[in-house]
Design a protein around this motif. Structure first.
Motif, PDB file in Angstrom:
ATOM      1  N   LEU B  51      44.489  41.946  41.269  1.00 55.32           N
ATOM      2  CA  LEU B  51      45.319  42.160  40.088  1.00 55.32           C
ATOM      3  C   LEU B  51      46.581  42.939  40.441  1.00 55.32           C
ATOM      4  O   LEU B  51      47.687  42.588  40.010  1.00 55.32           O
ATOM      5  CB  LEU B  51      44.520  42.925  39.025  1.00 55.32           C
ATOM      6  CG  LEU B  51      45.230  43.105  37.694  1.00 55.32           C
ATOM      7  CD1 LEU B  51      45.178  41.803  36.921  1.00 55.32           C
ATOM      8  CD2 LEU B  51      44.616  44.218  36.886  1.00 55.32           C
ATOM      9  N   CYS B  52      46.414  43.981  41.231  1.00 57.14           N
ATOM     10  CA  CYS B  52      47.573  44.785  41.620  1.00 57.14           C
ATOM     11  C   CYS B  52      48.599  43.912  42.330  1.00 57.14           C
ATOM     12  O   CYS B  52      49.799  43.981  42.056  1.00 57.14           O
ATOM     13  CB  CYS B  52      47.150  45.907  42.550  1.00 57.14           C
ATOM     14  SG  CYS B  52      46.293  47.221  41.730  1.00 57.14           S
ATOM     15  N   CYS B  53      48.094  43.103  43.244  1.00 47.89           N
ATOM     16  CA  CYS B  53      49.011  42.271  44.015  1.00 47.89           C
ATOM     17  C   CYS B  53      49.716  41.266  43.112  1.00 47.89           C
ATOM     18  O   CYS B  53      50.909  41.012  43.237  1.00 47.89           O
ATOM     19  CB  CYS B  53      48.218  41.562  45.101  1.00 47.89           C
ATOM     20  SG  CYS B  53      49.262  40.733  46.250  1.00 47.89           S
ATOM     21  N   TYR B  54      48.945  40.748  42.181  1.00 50.35           N
ATOM     22  CA  TYR B  54      49.524  39.736  41.294  1.00 50.35           C
ATOM     23  C   TYR B  54      50.576  40.358  40.390  1.00 50.35           C
ATOM     24  O   TYR B  54      51.687  39.849  40.239  1.00 50.35           O
ATOM     25  CB  TYR B  54      48.396  39.120  40.462  1.00 50.35           C
ATOM     26  CG  TYR B  54      48.807  37.863  39.739  1.00 50.35           C
ATOM     27  CD1 TYR B  54      48.875  36.649  40.427  1.00 50.35           C
ATOM     28  CD2 TYR B  54      49.125  37.882  38.385  1.00 50.35           C
ATOM     29  CE1 TYR B  54      49.245  35.492  39.778  1.00 50.35           C
ATOM     30  CE2 TYR B  54      49.495  36.727  37.740  1.00 50.35           C
ATOM     31  CZ  TYR B  54      49.554  35.537  38.433  1.00 50.35           C
ATOM     32  OH  TYR B  54      49.928  34.392  37.791  1.00 50.35           O
ATOM     33  N   MET B  55      50.227  41.489  39.810  1.00 51.80           N
ATOM     34  CA  MET B  55      51.142  42.091  38.849  1.00 51.80           C
ATOM     35  C   MET B  55      52.377  42.657  39.524  1.00 51.80           C
ATOM     36  O   MET B  55      53.456  42.685  38.928  1.00 51.80           O
ATOM     37  CB  MET B  55      50.417  43.193  38.068  1.00 51.80           C
ATOM     38  CG  MET B  55      49.427  42.584  37.102  1.00 51.80           C
ATOM     39  SD  MET B  55      48.626  43.779  36.093  1.00 51.80           S
ATOM     40  CE  MET B  55      49.914  44.243  35.003  1.00 51.80           C
ATOM     41  N   ALA B  56      52.224  43.087  40.758  1.00 49.43           N
ATOM     42  CA  ALA B  56      53.383  43.625  41.460  1.00 49.43           C
ATOM     43  C   ALA B  56      54.455  42.553  41.621  1.00 49.43           C
ATOM     44  O   ALA B  56      55.640  42.853  41.720  1.00 49.43           O
ATOM     45  CB  ALA B  56      52.959  44.160  42.818  1.00 49.43           C
ATOM     46  N   GLN B  57      54.020  41.296  41.645  1.00 50.47           N
ATOM     47  CA  GLN B  57      54.977  40.215  41.851  1.00 50.47           C
ATOM     48  C   GLN B  57      55.321  39.473  40.573  1.00 50.47           C
ATOM     49  O   GLN B  57      56.075  38.517  40.591  1.00 50.47           O
ATOM     50  CB  GLN B  57      54.396  39.208  42.844  1.00 50.47           C
ATOM     51  CG  GLN B  57      54.179  39.776  44.201  1.00 50.47           C
ATOM     52  CD  GLN B  57      53.552  38.748  45.103  1.00 50.47           C
ATOM     53  OE1 GLN B  57      54.251  38.017  45.761  1.00 50.47           O
ATOM     54  NE2 GLN B  57      52.242  38.686  45.089  1.00 50.47           N
ATOM     55  N   MET B  58      54.708  39.935  39.481  1.00 53.33           N
ATOM     56  CA  MET B  58      54.877  39.164  38.247  1.00 53.33           C
ATOM     57  C   MET B  58      56.338  39.137  37.813  1.00 53.33           C
ATOM     58  O   MET B  58      56.887  38.093  37.485  1.00 53.33           O
ATOM     59  CB  MET B  58      54.013  39.772  37.157  1.00 53.33           C
ATOM     60  CG  MET B  58      53.388  38.769  36.259  1.00 53.33           C
ATOM     61  SD  MET B  58      51.982  39.490  35.457  1.00 53.33           S
ATOM     62  CE  MET B  58      52.732  40.751  34.463  1.00 53.33           C
ATOM     63  N   ASN B  59      56.932  40.286  37.796  1.00 55.09           N
ATOM     64  CA  ASN B  59      58.327  40.381  37.395  1.00 55.09           C
ATOM     65  C   ASN B  59      59.142  40.994  38.525  1.00 55.09           C
ATOM     66  O   ASN B  59      59.396  42.188  38.540  1.00 55.09           O
ATOM     67  CB  ASN B  59      58.459  41.269  36.155  1.00 55.09           C
ATOM     68  CG  ASN B  59      57.755  40.648  34.977  1.00 55.09           C
ATOM     69  OD1 ASN B  59      57.939  39.473  34.684  1.00 55.09           O
ATOM     70  ND2 ASN B  59      56.934  41.439  34.309  1.00 55.09           N
ATOM     71  N   PRO B  60      59.539  40.186  39.470  1.00 55.19           N
ATOM     72  CA  PRO B  60      60.251  40.759  40.602  1.00 55.19           C
ATOM     73  C   PRO B  60      61.599  41.330  40.191  1.00 55.19           C
ATOM     74  O   PRO B  60      62.302  40.754  39.353  1.00 55.19           O
ATOM     75  CB  PRO B  60      60.403  39.574  41.552  1.00 55.19           C
ATOM     76  CG  PRO B  60      60.317  38.382  40.685  1.00 55.19           C
ATOM     77  CD  PRO B  60      59.419  38.729  39.550  1.00 55.19           C
ATOM     78  N   LEU B  61      61.907  42.489  40.742  1.00 55.88           N
ATOM     79  CA  LEU B  61      63.200  43.106  40.448  1.00 55.88           C
ATOM     80  C   LEU B  61      64.218  42.781  41.529  1.00 55.88           C
ATOM     81  O   LEU B  61      65.412  42.795  41.284  1.00 55.88           O
ATOM     82  CB  LEU B  61      63.025  44.622  40.338  1.00 55.88           C
ATOM     83  CG  LEU B  61      62.063  45.050  39.242  1.00 55.88           C
ATOM     84  CD1 LEU B  61      61.838  46.549  39.286  1.00 55.88           C
ATOM     85  CD2 LEU B  61      62.585  44.645  37.875  1.00 55.88           C
TER      86      LEU B  61
END
Lengths: 849, 87
Positions: B51-61
């Motif tokens: 989940l952490c990995c997925y969410m970290a990339q969900m909205n890339p800045l």
């Protein structure tokens, strides 16, 4: 596994006749730990000293026999089934048998030594005769050409001619020759002439069996039969001197006749004698071999039996004799669930004795077991199997759990390999680790039977299941990190499109993809997008990701640890600790650090590169760490005009409340427990009618502690175990300070997850580019070159990345568990349960050998 | 931009089965408790990790910075056409 086993202190009443059998039976089950009831009695004054002595004597004999057996290289077969401890009747048999065998072997070896030295003497003599023959003939020629030429019967004349020179013949160690020669030269002032010839084959030293190289020598000296008296005297002197020197150099001197016919005669004799001796020697050897082989078969059995016997008598020494001398009394710790096993073992002995109808008729009264109440702290016993033992060892090496405390080993089974894998996240290296673990697990029976003394292997083998799980989890994390030997896989299709134009690409060295246009909208299916792994700014991304990841897991791990303390409080019925310690602790931790985690998730969800909302755009994305620091310092955040100060409205107020509540928790932790203790003590005192008003009104200040000692002595009279209230205050102050500081330092400590995982990924990438990439060339030589380079790369990968990095990650994980996790709830003040078990005793002795 | 439902459902279901459903079917025996804890912890940690990995990339800045040859290679191999413009 969750808690250590419930233990009971039991008293054993055993008939002296049945005692030996009962203990033997209990030793086979291995479920009880006996306590020494005669601690004040010196080891030599105990009841069964003579028996122990006998066992020692038998052990000594066994050791002697074993040494002899090993000297002859006879294989000692391992026994499949270990024998039980022998009956007292069998003991005497065994003793006699051992005595006999030892005597036999001793005699045999003595005979062998004397025979061998005989043999050596003959062999040396033969050599002397053979070698000297040549010298003497030679000597004869040189000595008197005039005489020997004239007289045809050369045997006699040669003897006479030679007669002018005396000689001494013998054999000496080869390395002594130079010194020997020099010595002879000195004592005779150069009048001795030494001839030597090396014996080709090495001879065996009879007592040690070592091979020695020897040399035959003949020392000629002048003037044995000279007419002149003076010269004769000199010759005699010289001869005795030479003999002395020979003795000094351990040279054996053999008489050697002058005349060659006699010599030949003698040689013939010696040869036949040598043959005889060889025959006898071979027969003795065969006999010895037969005896030793016979003994070797039984040796292991005997050793085990004697060791068991010794252990039994040592245990019996811990027993007390009843006043009437009718039964032995022993105290032991037993796991409550094993009490039936023990009782069965005891009754079995009696049954057997009855059915045998043997002399143990007096023991028809069953030995029985009586559970007694005690205030003492029982030992800690965690029942483990081959899978959980490795993890239990990790915990026990920190400290054995207090009795009935929550056992962290249970959770360590997963959290340990998982935290390791976060640092070791590379699917390729994970596979290596996994295969290594699998190799050990699959053949564990074989390796378990084969005892090795290699310490490193034993350590790895003891942790084989840990290695296996670490491998599995490393594969998973490596898959999520999208890291296989530092390379990446694109299985599900990258979410990043290279939408750039050719002109763009051609114009610049590098192009940064824009999340607004080039991003597909949904992330890569599992793990890190392969596009990141190719990017030159991947470290920026991975840093922020892995740092957050490690904090998130750290905070959850710590919260889990704090929650474990509740289970302990509930079990030990410390309800007050739940409210006064656990609640403030968990609130403190959650409000500060869990909030930080929540902010991380909020940042991930709320902020994006979407251009429609400026306030949540990438330019306004806040730093969670800065937020957290400002929250603790009660300061405001600097922000651009377009952006908001916080993520959402009212966040500032919420944070203010959080910090204030968290700070309020500190005095509760600090003062709650001491005041609780004070009030309970006071109410107890009131109940007992004592004057309890002394301290009233002083409780508000911790400083009032100084007044307490006046009343402390009185309290001590009532309850002996209570520690003075001042100490309780100090304890709680230390605990509070430690906890508050540790939440911060421990959270930071979890950053090692990030640091090590980053280091691991970078190191494997460096290894790829620096080593393996050199091998990629576009010709045939390149192919051969690549072959060699690959070997280097593979070796470095295993040595550095898997072994070294694995070890460092292992140690860091161990630290995270011992310090960061277990300090939250684990006391570890117990002592381990060491049951009386033959299996353990035999194993220990094997290791000691 | 938001999470796609599919991966989320797939992974939550996968680890949910391992961590919540599977423990009920562990065969009875002395090690039942241990196996249950093992399954639950595995599921929890692995799910959170994903989940952490997925969410970290969900909205890339920020986006990945790629070298020109790699971009061309990506376009060819992974099938995202580079837009041909002639400016």
């Amino acid at each position: 596994m969750f808690r250590s086993e419930e233990m009971a202190l039991a008293q054993l009443f055993i008939q002296p006749e049945a005692a030996y059998q009962s203990i033997s039976e209990l030793g086979e089950t291995g479920t009880v730990q006996f306590r020494d009831l005669n601690e004040e009695v010196n080891a030599f004054q105990r009841k069964f000293v003579t028996e122990v002595r006998r066992c020692d004597e038998m052990e000594r004999k066994l050791r002697y026999i074993e040494a002899e057996v090993r000297k002859d290289g006879v294989h000692i077969p391992d026994v499949r089934e270990l024998p039980k401890a022998p009956n007292p009747r069998e003991i005497t048999d065994l003793e006699a048998h051992l005595e006999k065998t030892e005597g036999e072997i001793k005699e045999l070896s003595e005979n062998a030594v004397s025979l061998k030295s005989n043999y050596l003497g003959f062999v040396e003599l033969r050599q002397v005769l053979e070698k000297t023959h040549a010298f003497l003939v030679e000597q004869g020629e040189i000595n008197g050409p005039d005489v020997s030429h004239k007289l045809p019967e050369d045997a006699q004349t040669a003897g006479i001619a030679r007669g002018r020179l005396g000689f001494v013949a013998g054999v000496i160690n080869r390395e002594r020759i130079p010194a020997f020669e020099r010595m002879l030269w000195r004592i005779s002032r150069g009048n001795v002439f030494l001839k030597q010839a090396e014996i080709e084959e090495a001879l065996e030293d009879p007592s040690t069996g070592n091979l020695m190289n020897k040399t035959v020598f003949v020392a000629f000296y002048q003037g044995e039969q000279l007419k002149s008296r003076i010269n004769k005297v000199c010759g005699e002197q010289l001869k005795s001197r030479i003999n002395k020197v020979c003795a000094g150099f351990h040279a054996s001197i053999y008489s050697c006749p002058n005349i060659s016919q006699e010599r030949e005669e003698m040689l013939k004799n010696v040869r036949t004698q040598i043959e005889d001796v060889t025959l006898v020697l071979n027969q003795t050897k065969d006999h010895r071999q037969r005896v030793l082989v016979g003994v070797a078969k039984e040796l292991q059995n005997w050793t085990v039996m004697v060791r068991k016997m010794k252990a039994i008598y040592h245990t019996l020494n811990m027993f007390n004799m009843d006043v009437t001398k009718k039964c032995l009394i022993g105290e032991c710790w037993v796991p409550v669930t094993d009490i039936p096993v023990v009782q069965k073992a005891l009754s079995d002995v009696v049954q057997k004795a009855l059915s045998d109808g043997s002399s143990a008729g007096g023991s028809s009264i069953t030995s029985f077991l009586n559970v007694i109440e005690t205030n003492e702290n029982p030992p800690t016993f965690n029942r483990t199997n081959k899978f959980t033992r490795g993890f239990q060892n990790l915990i026990d090496s920190y400290g054995v759990a207090s009795y009935r405390e929550v056992n962290p080993a249970l959770y360590t089974i997963i959290t340990f390999p998982f935290l390791f894998a976060i640092m070791f996240g590379d699917a390729g290296h994970g596979v290596i680790l996994f295969l290594f673990g699998l190799y050990m697990v699959a053949d564990e029976k074989k390796y378990m039977a084969k005892k090795t003394s290699s310490e490193i292997w034993n350590i790895f083998f003891a942790g084989r299941y840990i290695v296996l799980l670490m491998g599995i989890f490393s594969i998973y994390t490596g898959f999520v990190y999208n890291d296989v030997f530092s390379k990446t896989m694109n299985i599900f299709g990258s979410s990043w499109n290279a939408n750039s134009t050719y002109t763009d690409v051609d114009a610049h060295q590098e192009v940064q993809l824009n999340p607004s246009f080039d991003y597909a909208g949904t992330p890569y299916f599992i793990g890190v997008d392969p596009a990141w792994m190719l990017a030159s700014n991947k470290i920026i991304f991975l840093n922020s990701f892995k740092m957050k990841l490690s904090i998130i897991f750290g905070v959850f791990h710590m919260i889990f640890g704090v929650c474990m303390s509740v289970v302990n409080y509930a079990h030990f019925r410390h309800i007050e600790d739940f409210f006064l310690l656990f609640l403030p602790q968990i609130i403190f931790l959650c409000l500060l650090f869990l909030w930080m985690v929540v902010m991380m998730f909020m940042k991930w969800i709320m902020y994006s590169a979407d251009l429609s909302e400026m306030a949540y755009g990438s330019s306004c994305a806040p730093s969670v760490l800065i937020y957290f620091i400002n929250m603790m310092l009660f300061s405001t955040n600097d922000h651009d005009e377009d952006c908001m100060e916080y993520m959402f409205e009212g966040q500032g107020t919420i944070q203010l409340i959080f910090v204030l509540v968290a700070l309020l928790c500190i005095p509760v932790m600090l003062l709650g427990k001491p005041f609780y203790v004070m009030s309970t003590r006071k109410s107890q005192k009131k109940a007992s009618g004592a004057n309890g008003d002394v301290n009233q009104g002083m409780e508000l200040q911790p400083e009032s502690v100084s007044d307490i000692p006046q009343s402390a002595p009185r309290r001590d009279q009532h309850e002996e175990h209570e520690e003075p209230i001042s100490e309780i205050f100090i304890h709680s102050a230390i605990h509070t300070i430690e906890y508050v500081l540790s939440t911060i330092s421990h959270t930071a400590s979890y950053l090692r997850l990030w640091a090590l995982s980053l280091a691991h990924a970078q190191l494997s990438e460096v290894l790829w580019t620096m080593v393996l990439q050199m091998g990629f060339r576009d010709n045939y030589i390149g192919a051969i070159f690549l072959f060699l380079i690959f070997a280097a790369w593979a070796a470095l990968t295993v040595a550095i990345l898997v072994m070294m990095e694995g070890l460092s990650a292992f140690l860091h994980t161990l630290r995270l568990h011992w310090v960061e996790f277990m300090s939250k709830f684990y006391k570890g003040e117990g002592y381990i349960f060491q049951p009386f078990s033959f299996k353990v005793i035999l194993q220990e002795e094997d290791e000691a050998d | 931009m938001a999470a796609a439902a599919l991966p989320f459902i797939v992974f939550t279901a996968l680890w949910g089965i391992v961590g919540i459903v599977a423990p009920f079917f562990v065969p009875k025996g002395p090690n039942r408790g241990v196996i249950q804890v093992v399954l639950m912890l595995t599921a929890a940690t692995c799910w959170l990790f994903w989940l952490c990995c997925y969410m970290a990339q969900m909205n890339p800045l920020i986006g990945p910075k790629l070298e020109a040859p790699i971009i061309k290679l990506m376009a060819r191999e992974w099938g995202h056409a580079i837009i041909m413009t002639s400016e």
